[in-house]
Design a protein around this motif. Structure first.
Motif, mmCIF file in Angstrom:
data_model
loop_
_atom_site.group_PDB
_atom_site.id
_atom_site.type_symbol
_atom_site.label_atom_id
_atom_site.label_comp_id
_atom_site.label_asym_id
_atom_site.label_seq_id
_atom_site.Cartn_x
_atom_site.Cartn_y
_atom_site.Cartn_z
ATOM 1 N N THR A 235 5.878 -16.019 -3.214
ATOM 2 C CA THR A 235 6.063 -14.601 -2.919
ATOM 3 C C THR A 235 6.515 -13.917 -4.199
ATOM 4 O O THR A 235 7.150 -14.515 -5.060
ATOM 5 C CB THR A 235 7.131 -14.368 -1.834
ATOM 6 N N GLU A 268 4.090 -17.254 3.677
ATOM 7 C CA GLU A 268 2.982 -16.323 3.395
ATOM 8 C C GLU A 268 2.946 -16.000 1.909
ATOM 9 O O GLU A 268 3.994 -15.762 1.316
ATOM 10 C CB GLU A 268 3.208 -14.997 4.141
ATOM 11 N N GLU A 270 2.713 -13.289 -0.408
ATOM 12 C CA GLU A 270 2.842 -11.841 -0.203
ATOM 13 C C GLU A 270 3.814 -11.228 -1.211
ATOM 14 O O GLU A 270 4.528 -11.933 -1.917
ATOM 15 C CB GLU A 270 3.342 -11.551 1.218
ATOM 16 N N SER A 283 8.842 -7.691 3.829
ATOM 17 C CA SER A 283 7.429 -7.793 3.491
ATOM 18 C C SER A 283 6.862 -6.412 3.167
ATOM 19 O O SER A 283 7.107 -5.443 3.871
ATOM 20 C CB SER A 283 6.678 -8.401 4.674
ATOM 21 N N SER A 286 0.128 -7.514 1.432
ATOM 22 C CA SER A 286 -0.398 -8.740 0.838
ATOM 23 C C SER A 286 -0.586 -8.476 -0.649
ATOM 24 O O SER A 286 -0.858 -7.362 -1.066
ATOM 25 C CB SER A 286 -1.723 -9.107 1.489
#
Ligand SMILES: [Zn+2]
Length: 496
Positions: A235, A268, A270, A283, A286
């Motif tokens: 990330t 993830e 992201e 978050s 993406s």
């Protein structure tokens, strides 16, 4: 490797940083607008056709920004490129008037450097992948809330075109603490170079890439196979603006990723936003990939040959070297040497004082007394830059024995900082000048005349009597007499 297998294994932390450093040049990177905000300046007043991206306006590269980048490259032991050039990074955002940012892509000005960090006594070299020049976008103000809840958003281009150097590290950090140590060290070096001002709002902005890999993929010297790095989802954490923030944001992210993996869930890939006030990462979207930016050559700026600048542009002695020299040249212990080299201004001031007086006296007065009192008042040496000669004068008064160390520390220095007066005025107003021997002689005689009982106790051999009389004389002199001298004078008179 599946998450299933991963949850059983011990994990190691892998972090790389992208640090955006605002350069202290007088003007913007491609135009002659000032980089210094005027007091209470209105939005969109420090702008011109170039930094507003108006049609037909052409950028002209600021030589001072290039010089700063070369200095940074030298300080980071990096290679300075034979040929460096600029690219356009294309994306749409309201703070970017041209719809592209002028930056560097395949030929950055500096590449392949290192910076040593020390965490709890362990030293490690952090690899610097590259350092490149670019322009800062403008800034957005979300009115009536955050980006999600605001009624409307205003855009201010005063910052647009401010020169930045983006320093990209290798994924060499193995803990959040190491990133904090690195950022502190980097900031120290940048300040020594005179290319950066840490007190300026937003002058250091950090993005961090973080992933967890199986610990057995890490070699003894900390290197990790490319495959293990590829396999791990990482990330990117944005919106970090301080050393402490970096450590906190990354510690949060380590825990979050570990929890996900241990529950058998994949992390993830992201971009996440560090919410400083809530102490969490959230978050954002993406992650874009490089190809999304459609980089292409900036045709309005010719390629630049700066390799020979490396020889021509000097840089000052850097903090590590200076610390070492203070230790060997002046015999100063490591802790004081660290304090004395914390900024270039402190180190320069110490050397000025040490040249005039004794190095030990200078070290005590600068590292302990001055920095201690400044720190207590939440001040920096830069807040008293124009009064350094007054502090030198105070040290001179102490060295010449004209004021006692105790009075100098506890009264003069404090009043200098709290009331802005110079040391001679304070010494005179407070009557702190050391009493001369005649004057003390007078106080000694008074003490003897006024205390016949103590005198006869003294002659009877009572030890406490002398101390009592010394105390009486000290009181009469209001602390300006030297207790040793008083003691000696009293004995002489009493034993006559
Ligand atoms: Zn401009």
């Amino acid at each position: 490797m599946t998450a299933q297998a991963l949850e059983q294994r011990e994990l190691a932390v892998v972090i790389g940083l992208e640090v955006h450093v605002q350069l202290e040049t007088a003007t913007k990177i491609f135009c002659s607008c000032s980089t210094e905000p005027a007091e209470d300046e209105e939005p969109n007043t420090r702008v011109c056709p170039v930094c507003l991206g108006l049609p037909g306006a052409l950028p002209v590269l600021n030589e001072a920004a290039v010089e700063s980048a070369v200095k940074i490259g030298k300080a980071l032991n990096a290679d300075i490129a034979e040929d460096t050039r600029f690219h356009r990074k294309n994306y749409y955002y309201p703070d970017l008037p041209k719809n592209f940012q002028i930056t560097q892509y395949d030929a950055p000005i500096c590449a392949d450097g290192t910076l040593e960090v020390s965490v709890e006594g362990t030293r490690r070299d952090i690899g610097i992948t590259r350092a490149h020049l670019e322009e800062d976008p403008g800034s957005l103000q979300h009115k009536g809330g955050s980006i999600d809840t605001a009624d409307y958003t205003l855009v201010n281009y005063n910052r647009a075109g401010t020169p930045l150097v983006e320093i990209v590290t290798e994924p060499d950090f193995r803990s959040p603490q190491e990133t904090r140590a690195f950022l502190a060290k980097l900031e120290e070096v940048l300040e020594y170079l005179g290319v950066f001002d840490a007190t300026r709002d937003g002058s250091l902005r950090i993005d961090a890439n973080i992933s967890l890999v199986p610990a057995d993929e890490v070699d003894g010297d900390g290197t990790i196979s490319g495959e293990a790095l590829e396999a791990a989802n990482r990330t990117e954490v944005k919106n970090i603006s301080s050393h402490k923030g970096a450590e906190k944001a990354l510690a949060y992210e380590v825990t979050r990723q570990k929890n996900a993996i241990q529950r058998g869930r994949a992390v993830e890939q992201e971009t996440r936003h560090w919410d400083e006030s809530r102490g969490i990462t959230v978050s954002m979207r993406s992650k874009e990939e490089e190809k999304d930016y459609r980089y292409f050559r900036e045709a309005d700026l010719p390629p630049l040959q700066v390799a020979h600048w490396k020889e021509e542009i000097p840089i000052p002695e850097l903090p590590d070297a200076r610390r070492e020299r203070f230790h060997t040249e002046y015999g100063i212990d490591e802790e004081s040497a660290s304090k004395l080299t914390s900024t270039k201004e402190v180190a320069d001031f110490f050397e000025d004082v040490a040249a005039e007086f004794d190095a030990d006296l200078a070290a005590t007065w600068v590292a302990d007394n001055l920095l201690g009192e400044l720190n207590y008042r939440d001040m920096q040496i830069t807040d008293v830059s124009d009064r350094l000669d007054e502090f030198t004068r105070l040290v001179e008064l102490v060295a010449a024995d004209e004021v006692t160390t105790k009075n100098a520390e506890e009264i003069v220095l404090r009043e200098m900082l709290d009331e802005g007066k110079d040391p001679d005025t304070i010494v005179e107003e407070e009557g702190l000048g050391k009493a001369d021997d005649d004057e003390i002689g007078g106080f000694v005689q008074e003490a003897i005349d006024e205390n016949p009982d103590a005198v006869s106790d003294y002659h009877d051999g009572e030890g406490g009597a002398l101390n009592f009389l010394v105390g009486q004389v000290m009181q009469k002199s209001q602390g300006s007499a030297d207790p040793g001298t008083v003691n000696q004078l009293l004995r002489e008179r009493l034993d006559e």
